[in-house]
Design an enzyme around this catalytic site. Structure first.
Site, PDB file in Angstrom:
ATOM      1  N   SER A 110      -0.092  -2.414   2.073  1.00 21.85           N
ATOM      2  CA  SER A 110       0.938  -1.521   2.606  1.00 21.85           C
ATOM      3  C   SER A 110       0.339  -0.307   3.307  1.00 21.85           C
ATOM      4  O   SER A 110      -0.770   0.131   2.999  1.00 21.85           O
ATOM      5  CB  SER A 110       1.854  -1.028   1.482  1.00 21.85           C
ATOM      6  OG  SER A 110       2.686  -2.053   1.029  1.00 21.85           O
ATOM      7  N   GLN A 111       1.104   0.244   4.239  1.00 20.47           N
ATOM      8  CA  GLN A 111       0.669   1.459   4.920  1.00 20.47           C
ATOM      9  C   GLN A 111       0.544   2.594   3.900  1.00 20.47           C
ATOM     10  O   GLN A 111       1.268   2.648   2.899  1.00 20.47           O
ATOM     11  CB  GLN A 111       1.656   1.844   6.013  1.00 20.47           C
ATOM     12  CG  GLN A 111       2.990   2.350   5.491  1.00 20.47           C
ATOM     13  CD  GLN A 111       3.954   2.728   6.588  1.00 20.47           C
ATOM     14  OE1 GLN A 111       4.912   2.023   6.820  1.00 20.47           O
ATOM     15  NE2 GLN A 111       3.693   3.839   7.255  1.00 20.47           N
TER      16      GLN A 111
END
Length: 288
Positions: A134-135
């Site tokens: 995930s970012q």
């Protein structure tokens, strides 16, 4: 930040310079590579295993030793992580303990060498098996929401659904006393173990299994984070929250929102919608 960033019990020189799978040197500054994917997702859920229950630790400190990498390399790595954390703070994350944890964990060590140069941009990146890491913003945001509880942010025991490469579990280990993480894809479960083993993080327990079933043998949990989106949150997970506990999950199909669910009493939960998001779908069962 007011909280001083903890350091992993590892030699960053030995980790940063370890030979990657293809024999190339991993350098977050100079490795050319693939482009980041636009997905802000992590991973699918996992199968409920029947492994023996691991006794809970009693507030075991999990500090991280100072890196012994060459000073120039260490300063470069530190500067990149500081810049990433500053960007996450500008996006609205204010919890100093979460920001300190994000700054302490070397994200590039959780991905392929070809993508290391992109490790600290605010984007999700592929980790194999059609999954992503995930970012940074979404990792920090979900953990911040989970920590904003009625217990002054104290998290004794948390559950992560979707271990992936192990990055979010590493961040969680710095804000919670115990972290349990489930991964349904065997290859990713092994990847996370390989990534985390050199870091010697004592308060993480990795499980291979169906995350939609949760981990009842370790429940109840003060916080639960889902890294995959279902049309609704599985009831089994809601029942494994402690009273006062918080669950943060993406919900929806094409249009997804980040949802916070708090357990108010034995038979009552309340939910609120936070913001739009995009994750991979939550799936049952396991993949060998």
């Amino acid at each position: 930040m007011t909280d001083k960033a903890k350091r992993f019990p590892l030699s960053l020189s030995s980790l940063s310079e370890k030979a990657p799978r293809n024999g190339a040197r991993s350098d977050p500054q100079h490795v050319a590579g693939k482009t980041a994917t636009p997905q802000t997702a992590t991973l699918n859920a996992s199968r409920h295993g029947k492994a023996p229950v691991v006794p809970r630790q009693q507030d075991v400190p999990h500090k991280i030793a100072a890196p012994t990498a060459p000073r120039s390399a260490s300063l470069v790595s530190d500067a990149i992580r500081k810049a990433m954390t500053a960007r996450v703070a500008k996006q609205g994350v204010t919890d100093s303990k979460v920001l300190a944890a994000m700054e302490a964990v070397p994200r590039h060590l959780f991905m392929e060498p070809a993508l290391a140069s992109q490790a600290y941009i605010d984007a999700s990146l592929p980790i194999g098996y059609h999954q992503t890491i995930s970012q940074p913003y979404i990792v920090a945001r979900m953990i911040e929401v989970m920590r904003n509880n009625s217990n002054a942010g104290v998290l004794n025991c948390v559950l992560e659904i979707g271990t992936g490469c192990g990055y979010q579990a590493a961040v969680l280990s710095l804000v919670a006393k115990e972290v349990y993480s489930i991964e349904r894809i065997k290859g990713l479960h092994e990847l996370a173990k390989s990534n985390l083993r050199p870091m010697r993080v004592a308060n993480i327990r990795l499980h291979y299994g169906d995350g939609m079933l949760g981990l009842p043998q370790a429940a109840p949990f003060d916080g639960i984070i889902l890294a995959a989106a279902g049309l609704e949150v599985p009831q089994a997970l809601l029942e494994q929250l402690t009273i006062g506990g918080r669950l943060v999950a993406p919900v929806g199909d094409r249009h997804q929102v980040l949802q916070l669910i708090e357990r108010v009493s034995k038979f009552e939960w309340k939910s609120s919608t936070l913001e739009d998001c995009h994750f991979v779908p939550l799936r049952p069962g396991t993949v060998t």
